[in-house]
Design an enzyme around this catalytic site. Structure first.
Site, mmCIF file in Angstrom:
data_model
loop_
_atom_site.group_PDB
_atom_site.id
_atom_site.type_symbol
_atom_site.label_atom_id
_atom_site.label_comp_id
_atom_site.label_asym_id
_atom_site.label_seq_id
_atom_site.Cartn_x
_atom_site.Cartn_y
_atom_site.Cartn_z
ATOM 1 N N SER A 26 57.367 69.611 13.614
ATOM 2 C CA SER A 26 57.620 70.269 14.880
ATOM 3 C C SER A 26 59.067 71.375 15.006
ATOM 4 O O SER A 26 59.216 72.062 13.926
ATOM 5 C CB SER A 26 57.407 69.316 16.086
ATOM 6 O OG SER A 26 57.347 69.978 17.395
ATOM 7 N N ASP A 33 46.193 69.466 17.873
ATOM 8 C CA ASP A 33 47.514 69.702 17.970
ATOM 9 C C ASP A 33 47.999 70.708 18.907
ATOM 10 O O ASP A 33 47.067 71.701 19.146
ATOM 11 C CB ASP A 33 47.987 70.159 16.571
ATOM 12 C CG ASP A 33 49.348 69.794 16.150
ATOM 13 O OD1 ASP A 33 50.314 69.840 17.217
ATOM 14 O OD2 ASP A 33 49.825 69.686 15.030
ATOM 15 N N HIS A 93 49.525 66.225 17.442
ATOM 16 C CA HIS A 93 50.982 66.503 17.003
ATOM 17 C C HIS A 93 51.472 65.488 16.116
ATOM 18 O O HIS A 93 52.598 65.935 15.321
ATOM 19 C CB HIS A 93 51.594 66.792 18.197
ATOM 20 C CG HIS A 93 52.779 67.644 17.911
ATOM 21 N ND1 HIS A 93 52.882 68.936 17.182
ATOM 22 C CD2 HIS A 93 54.165 67.572 18.073
ATOM 23 C CE1 HIS A 93 53.890 69.615 17.100
ATOM 24 N NE2 HIS A 93 54.808 68.786 17.613
#
Length: 229
Positions: A56, A178, A205
């Site tokens: 991320s 996601d 995610h």
């Protein structure tokens, strides 16, 4: 296959989070601050040759770091990593619009997390712990009040046109559900020549929590192939 069985793994808390110092100074929260911290971690620990992992925001940071052309990075592993905040905002608005309209603001945010950040119920303890140690000032300064509201200093961040400068073995992972949607990951895969992309069908995610066996198998296999060269 635990990755630390065959190699040293270094995981550090970034400035402002976890067990690291938490200065009350919004001016510190810049990409440059965190690139310099990564550089310092490598220097202080003598990490001359590394595989670099980021997930991320950590993946965004890894991209920014590699664009400074550091030496000794043998490969790159990116999980659920966007390449453009404006594109993220468009996709996030699309995902948010698909939530039930009857939900209140707090309920909508919780449902968004359940669908697109971690689909496990109950939430894994390690993820709950990370939420307790996060820094609201850092997050809101750089990103905004929520995942789907990008108003911070990163709101215009975009490295798509520079991805061609990254020339090393790269593994990309992301989840089918996601918040970093396949539409957001595709430019990353296309932009880094020769990159591999593993899409985990039952994950959002956090595929390393949602499908840990498949995730670790993909990363372990990638590292073994890189190290065999």
């Amino acid at each position: 296959m635990p990755l630390a069985d065959k190699r040293r793994v270094v995981f550090y808390d970034q400035l402002g989070s976890g067990e690291s110092a938490r200065p009350d100074d919004p001016s510190l929260w810049t990409v440059e601050t965190f690139v310099e911290q990564l550089r310092n971690v490598r220097e202080q620990l003598g990490l001359t040759r590394i595989h670099l992992f980021g997930s991320s925001w950590g993946g965004m940071l890894a991209l920014e770091y590699l664009l400074t052309r550091p030496t000794g990075v043998e490969s790159l592993i990116l999980n659920s990593t966007p390449t453009s905040a404006p594109r993220w905002a468009v996709e996030a608005e699309r995902l948010f619009a698909a939530l039930p309209p009857t939900l209140g603001p707090h309920e909508a945010e919780e449902e968004f997390k359940r669908r697109h950040i971690c689909r496990l119920d109950p939430e894994p303890a390690v993820l709950a712990e990370s939420r307790r140690s996060w820094n609201k000032q850092v997050y809101e300064t750089m990103w905004g009040p929520a995942e789907f509201t990008v108003t911070g200093t990163l709101k215009e961040w975009d490295v798509i046109d520079r991805l061609g400068e990254i020339d090393l073995p790269t593994l990309i992972t992301s989840g089918r559900h996601d918040e970093c949607t396949p539409a957001l990951v595709e430019p990353l895969h296309e932009g880094i020549r020769g990159s591999e992309w593993v899409l985990l069908e039952a994950s959002s995610h956090t595929p390393y929590l949602e499908e840990p066996e498949r995730y670790l198998a993909a990363v372990g296999s990638f590292l073994e192939r890189v190290e065999a060269v």
